[in-house]
Design a protein around this motif. Structure first.
Motif, mmCIF file in Angstrom:
data_model
loop_
_atom_site.group_PDB
_atom_site.id
_atom_site.type_symbol
_atom_site.label_atom_id
_atom_site.label_comp_id
_atom_site.label_asym_id
_atom_site.label_seq_id
_atom_site.Cartn_x
_atom_site.Cartn_y
_atom_site.Cartn_z
ATOM 1 N N GLU A 149 -19.745 6.998 -10.132
ATOM 2 C CA GLU A 149 -20.012 6.304 -8.885
ATOM 3 C C GLU A 149 -19.798 4.804 -9.065
ATOM 4 O O GLU A 149 -20.048 4.244 -10.125
ATOM 5 C CB GLU A 149 -21.459 6.546 -8.434
ATOM 6 N N SER A 150 -19.338 4.129 -8.026
ATOM 7 C CA SER A 150 -19.188 2.683 -8.065
ATOM 8 C C SER A 150 -19.776 2.077 -6.815
ATOM 9 O O SER A 150 -20.077 2.770 -5.853
ATOM 10 C CB SER A 150 -17.715 2.285 -8.188
ATOM 11 N N LYS A 151 -19.930 0.774 -6.797
ATOM 12 C CA LYS A 151 -20.498 0.089 -5.649
ATOM 13 C C LYS A 151 -19.531 0.101 -4.483
ATOM 14 O O LYS A 151 -18.322 0.035 -4.671
ATOM 15 C CB LYS A 151 -20.838 -1.355 -6.023
ATOM 16 N N PRO A 152 -20.056 0.176 -3.245
ATOM 17 C CA PRO A 152 -19.191 0.149 -2.071
ATOM 18 C C PRO A 152 -18.418 -1.161 -1.987
ATOM 19 O O PRO A 152 -18.888 -2.206 -2.428
ATOM 20 C CB PRO A 152 -20.180 0.284 -0.901
ATOM 21 N N LEU A 153 -17.217 -1.071 -1.397
ATOM 22 C CA LEU A 153 -16.445 -2.273 -1.156
ATOM 23 C C LEU A 153 -16.987 -3.023 0.050
ATOM 24 O O LEU A 153 -17.650 -2.462 0.908
ATOM 25 C CB LEU A 153 -14.971 -1.903 -0.902
ATOM 26 N N SER A 154 -16.674 -4.300 0.125
ATOM 27 C CA SER A 154 -17.087 -5.101 1.275
ATOM 28 C C SER A 154 -16.406 -4.609 2.527
ATOM 29 O O SER A 154 -15.283 -4.112 2.494
ATOM 30 C CB SER A 154 -16.720 -6.566 1.028
ATOM 31 N N ALA A 155 -17.063 -4.764 3.644
ATOM 32 C CA ALA A 155 -16.478 -4.319 4.926
ATOM 33 C C ALA A 155 -15.517 -5.339 5.506
ATOM 34 O O ALA A 155 -14.903 -5.103 6.527
ATOM 35 C CB ALA A 155 -17.602 -4.055 5.933
ATOM 36 N N HIS A 156 -15.364 -6.499 4.839
ATOM 37 C CA HIS A 156 -14.473 -7.535 5.373
ATOM 38 C C HIS A 156 -13.493 -7.945 4.283
ATOM 39 O O HIS A 156 -13.863 -8.547 3.292
ATOM 40 C CB HIS A 156 -15.280 -8.754 5.822
ATOM 41 N N GLU A 157 -12.235 -7.577 4.442
ATOM 42 C CA GLU A 157 -11.231 -7.890 3.443
ATOM 43 C C GLU A 157 -9.951 -8.341 4.120
ATOM 44 O O GLU A 157 -9.708 -8.055 5.275
ATOM 45 C CB GLU A 157 -10.891 -6.678 2.561
ATOM 46 N N ASP A 158 -9.123 -9.016 3.323
ATOM 47 C CA ASP A 158 -7.787 -9.372 3.783
ATOM 48 C C ASP A 158 -6.830 -9.001 2.669
ATOM 49 O O ASP A 158 -6.833 -9.611 1.603
ATOM 50 C CB ASP A 158 -7.696 -10.871 4.083
ATOM 51 N N THR A 159 -6.015 -7.984 2.876
ATOM 52 C CA THR A 159 -5.125 -7.520 1.824
ATOM 53 C C THR A 159 -3.804 -8.259 1.812
ATOM 54 O O THR A 159 -2.911 -7.928 1.054
ATOM 55 C CB THR A 159 -4.854 -6.007 1.970
ATOM 56 N N GLY A 160 -3.632 -9.265 2.660
ATOM 57 C CA GLY A 160 -2.532 -10.204 2.492
ATOM 58 C C GLY A 160 -1.174 -9.753 2.986
ATOM 59 O O GLY A 160 -1.049 -8.986 3.929
ATOM 60 N N PHE A 161 -0.187 -10.257 2.282
ATOM 61 C CA PHE A 161 1.209 -10.147 2.677
ATOM 62 C C PHE A 161 1.632 -8.721 3.001
ATOM 63 O O PHE A 161 2.280 -8.467 4.004
ATOM 64 C CB PHE A 161 2.061 -10.702 1.535
ATOM 65 N N TRP A 162 1.254 -7.762 2.144
ATOM 66 C CA TRP A 162 1.790 -6.415 2.282
ATOM 67 C C TRP A 162 1.207 -5.672 3.476
ATOM 68 O O TRP A 162 1.794 -4.710 3.951
ATOM 69 C CB TRP A 162 1.536 -5.621 0.996
ATOM 70 N N ASP A 163 0.049 -6.084 3.989
ATOM 71 C CA ASP A 163 -0.513 -5.409 5.157
ATOM 72 C C ASP A 163 0.445 -5.435 6.332
ATOM 73 O O ASP A 163 0.571 -4.478 7.080
ATOM 74 C CB ASP A 163 -1.818 -6.086 5.583
ATOM 75 N N ASP A 164 1.104 -6.583 6.508
ATOM 76 C CA ASP A 164 2.030 -6.703 7.627
ATOM 77 C C ASP A 164 3.331 -5.964 7.366
ATOM 78 O O ASP A 164 3.867 -5.274 8.227
ATOM 79 C CB ASP A 164 2.325 -8.189 7.893
ATOM 80 N N ILE A 165 3.846 -6.104 6.173
ATOM 81 C CA ILE A 165 5.185 -5.588 5.897
ATOM 82 C C ILE A 165 5.217 -4.070 5.775
ATOM 83 O O ILE A 165 6.204 -3.427 6.077
ATOM 84 C CB ILE A 165 5.755 -6.243 4.616
ATOM 85 N N CYS A 166 4.082 -3.459 5.343
ATOM 86 C CA CYS A 166 4.074 -2.017 5.097
ATOM 87 C C CYS A 166 4.187 -1.210 6.380
ATOM 88 O O CYS A 166 4.584 -0.062 6.330
ATOM 89 C CB CYS A 166 2.809 -1.604 4.357
ATOM 90 N N TYR A 226 0.826 -1.204 0.000
ATOM 91 C CA TYR A 226 0.000 0.000 0.000
ATOM 92 C C TYR A 226 0.860 1.254 0.000
ATOM 93 O O TYR A 226 0.461 2.288 -0.553
ATOM 94 C CB TYR A 226 -0.926 -0.016 1.219
ATOM 95 N N SER A 227 2.043 1.189 0.593
ATOM 96 C CA SER A 227 2.923 2.360 0.611
ATOM 97 C C SER A 227 3.279 2.821 -0.794
ATOM 98 O O SER A 227 3.546 3.997 -1.027
ATOM 99 C CB SER A 227 4.206 2.061 1.398
ATOM 100 N N GLU A 228 3.257 1.889 -1.764
ATOM 101 C CA GLU A 228 3.555 2.265 -3.144
ATOM 102 C C GLU A 228 2.406 3.055 -3.763
ATOM 103 O O GLU A 228 2.619 3.853 -4.674
ATOM 104 C CB GLU A 228 3.837 1.004 -3.978
ATOM 105 N N ILE A 229 1.211 2.830 -3.267
ATOM 106 C CA ILE A 229 0.058 3.580 -3.772
ATOM 107 C C ILE A 229 0.110 5.020 -3.286
ATOM 108 O O ILE A 229 -0.014 5.956 -4.072
ATOM 109 C CB ILE A 229 -1.257 2.904 -3.320
ATOM 110 N N VAL A 230 0.297 5.219 -1.972
ATOM 111 C CA VAL A 230 0.223 6.574 -1.421
ATOM 112 C C VAL A 230 1.432 7.419 -1.776
ATOM 113 O O VAL A 230 1.394 8.649 -1.625
ATOM 114 C CB VAL A 230 0.037 6.539 0.107
ATOM 115 N N THR A 231 2.511 6.805 -2.245
ATOM 116 C CA THR A 231 3.684 7.590 -2.657
ATOM 117 C C THR A 231 3.767 7.743 -4.171
ATOM 118 O O THR A 231 4.716 8.343 -4.674
ATOM 119 C CB THR A 231 4.992 6.939 -2.154
ATOM 120 N N ASN A 232 2.798 7.225 -4.892
ATOM 121 C CA ASN A 232 2.788 7.343 -6.345
ATOM 122 C C ASN A 232 2.382 8.758 -6.762
ATOM 123 O O ASN A 232 1.385 9.298 -6.288
ATOM 124 C CB ASN A 232 1.827 6.316 -6.941
ATOM 125 N N ASP A 233 3.144 9.364 -7.654
ATOM 126 C CA ASP A 233 2.898 10.742 -8.067
ATOM 127 C C ASP A 233 1.486 10.952 -8.606
ATOM 128 O O ASP A 233 0.832 11.953 -8.302
ATOM 129 C CB ASP A 233 3.906 11.164 -9.138
#
Length: 498
Positions: free
Chosen positions: A432-449, A230-237
């Motif tokens: 407009e798009s449909k809301p995302l689910s309230a239950h997700e698991d973003t996997g490996f990068w959640d821990d490492i970021c 996720y850090s790559e998303i928020v630092t992308n120009d």
């Protein structure tokens, strides 16, 4: 001063409980509700009743400690800086373990009332599970203070440790608060603004790696594949630019009526803050004040912004919980911290009502699954007829490429750590798009970021490029030096995930 109804109720309840031999009182009030003023008035009431001699206040930051000092000084009509003749002092939790015996002896000689602001920072039900700030509270204050009041707007900790001086229900493990004033009540009473939370997404992402082409329909889809952190998303120009464009549009509209309305941008690191400042200035056309731990006069910078009319302030950990800047009405969250506590504290910076004509409040976030889940949880605290969460996505397709690099022995890293430039958001043609689910698991990068290696990863490759127009370029890769300690950690992490 004229108190709000909730402040009067809380003060009266605290006084009543103190009379019944209850020493410690816990108040949960939504960020922006006015906890500083309430606690300061309570302190003066106790003093006037002859119940206390001195007041000590502890806060998580020096800027908040100064706000308490100013408010207490106003209530007591005197100095509140710990000097000779003062009625007390207001300091940070960081100083708890450096206080001299002279200070601790005050609890033996005088009746001391203690204010704990944002008490969730202080953990521990005993010395066995207490953190560095919780230990002196349990060991030196809990039994010796005449009375105390603990304040919080977010009554939980990300590490699930118990909050100091707090009681919990045995069956649910939920914290027991003596007085609760939620966001729904604050909006009803026109104490807090109704926020609008805008999550920006992309529904047509193409990732090319060698001969393989993959398609993703959202940030959720992309992150669930553990392709990038996720850090790559928020630092992308491009992501930064598009969030800032949306935030600028909202702030400019508000400033047509409120000329001093301001916007807050939360960055992940000092380098990231200046990256955002550059994009805001050169691409968006606005200027910003930057405040980080690098500035020796950070508190003065914040205070000048608070009472000024500058449009934007970019912060790294300097403006979060408790920092009072009522003119803030727009917030851009570009930090890589994804805890609910942090999310709600940032949102709280734009909720405080003022006397201005326009009382709108907007928070802009990437549509990262956890952040969207938190946004919907906030929505549950607001009257049903109010729809506060919007997810907007770009109508144009996005194409990006992952490039592999040969690394020498001093640049060993796992395949998981390869980086890419990704995710263009276009401020035009939003739908407009449909809301995302309230239950997700973003996997490996959640821990490492969110661990201590994040900064190392960000420095490995700084990727720049314009969406669909330029090939990706690597800046600063040749000059990188990675310490042997970081290499060992990277190798270990790689081994753990093979």
């Amino acid at each position: 001063m004229k108190l709000r109804q909730w402040q009067s109720e809380c003060i009266n309840l605290a006084l009543s409980k103190y009379k019944s031999e209850t020493k410690h009182f816990l108040t949960l009030a939504t960020p922006g509700a006015g906890k500083t003023a309430m606690a300061s008035v309570l302190a003066k009431r106790l003093f006037d009743l002859g119940e206390i001699d001195l007041v000590l206040c502890f806060s998580p930051s020096s800027i908040v400690a100064k706000d308490f000092s100013d408010e207490l000084s106003q209530q007591f009509s005197g100095y509140f800086d710990g000097s000779l003749g003062a009625s007390g002092n207001s300091i940070t939790y960081q100083k708890l373990n450096t206080l001299s015996n002279v200070t601790w002896r005050l609890f033996e000689k005088y009746r001391v009332f203690v204010i704990f602001d944002e008490i969730h920072h202080c953990a521990g039900s005993s010395m066995l599970d207490a953190n560095a700030w919780g230990q002196p509270i349990i060991n030196k204050i809990k039994d010796k203070a005449k009375y105390s009041i603990a304040l919080t707007g977010t009554p939980w900790r990300s590490d699930a440790l118990p909050i100091a001086l707090s009681q919990y229900c045995d069956n649910t493990k939920k914290i027991q608060c003596d007085y609760i004033y939620g966001l729904k009540e604050a909006i009803r009473d026109k104490v807090c603004r109704t926020p609008q939370i805008i999550a920006l997404d992309n529904d047509n992402i193409t990732v090319i790696k060698g001969e393989e082409t993959s398609h993703f329909t959202s940030f959720k889809d992309l992150l669930s594949q553990s392709v990038i952190p996720y850090s790559e998303i928020v630092t992308n120009d491009i992501v930064i630019e598009q969030l800032l464009n949306s935030a600028k549009t909202a702030l400019d509209k508000i400033r047509l009526k409120n000329k001093s309305a301001g916007g807050l941008i939360i960055a992940s690191s000092i380098d990231h803050a200046w990256q955002i400042e550059l994009i805001l200035r050169l691409t968006i056309g606005d200027t910003a004040v930057v405040v980080t731990s690098n500035e020796a006069d950070a508190n003065n910078i914040i205070r000048k912004f608070r009472f000024g009319s500058n449009k934007w302030i970019i912060s790294v950990g300097m403006i979060s919980e408790g920092t009072n800047i009522p003119r803030l009405q727009v917030c851009c969250q570009l930090t890589n911290i994804k805890t609910e506590l942090h999310f709600r504290q940032i949102l709280g910076r734009i909720l405080r009502m003022t006397e201005s004509a326009n009382q709108e409040a907007f928070m802009f976030i990437p549509a990262e699954p956890k952040l969207v889940k938190y946004a919907y949880r906030v929505a549950q605290n607001i009257p049903d007829e109010v729809d506060i969460v919007q997810i907007k996505t770009m109508g144009d397709a996005l194409e990006t490429e992952i490039t592999d690099f040969e690394m020498n022995e001093s640049e060993v890293a796992s395949e998981k750590h390869k980086k890419m430039s990704v995710l263009g958001l276009n401020n035009n043609n939003l739908k407009e798009s449909k809301p995302l689910s309230a239950h997700e698991d973003t996997g490996f990068w959640d821990d490492i970021c969110q661990n201590q290696l994040t900064d190392t990863y960000e420095k490995i490759m700084r990727i720049f490029g314009k969406f669909k127009h330029e090939s990706l370029n690597i800046d600063g890769f040749d000059t990188l030096t990675i310490s042997s300690q970081s290499i060992d950690k990277l190798n270990q992490h790689h081994s753990d995930h093979i």
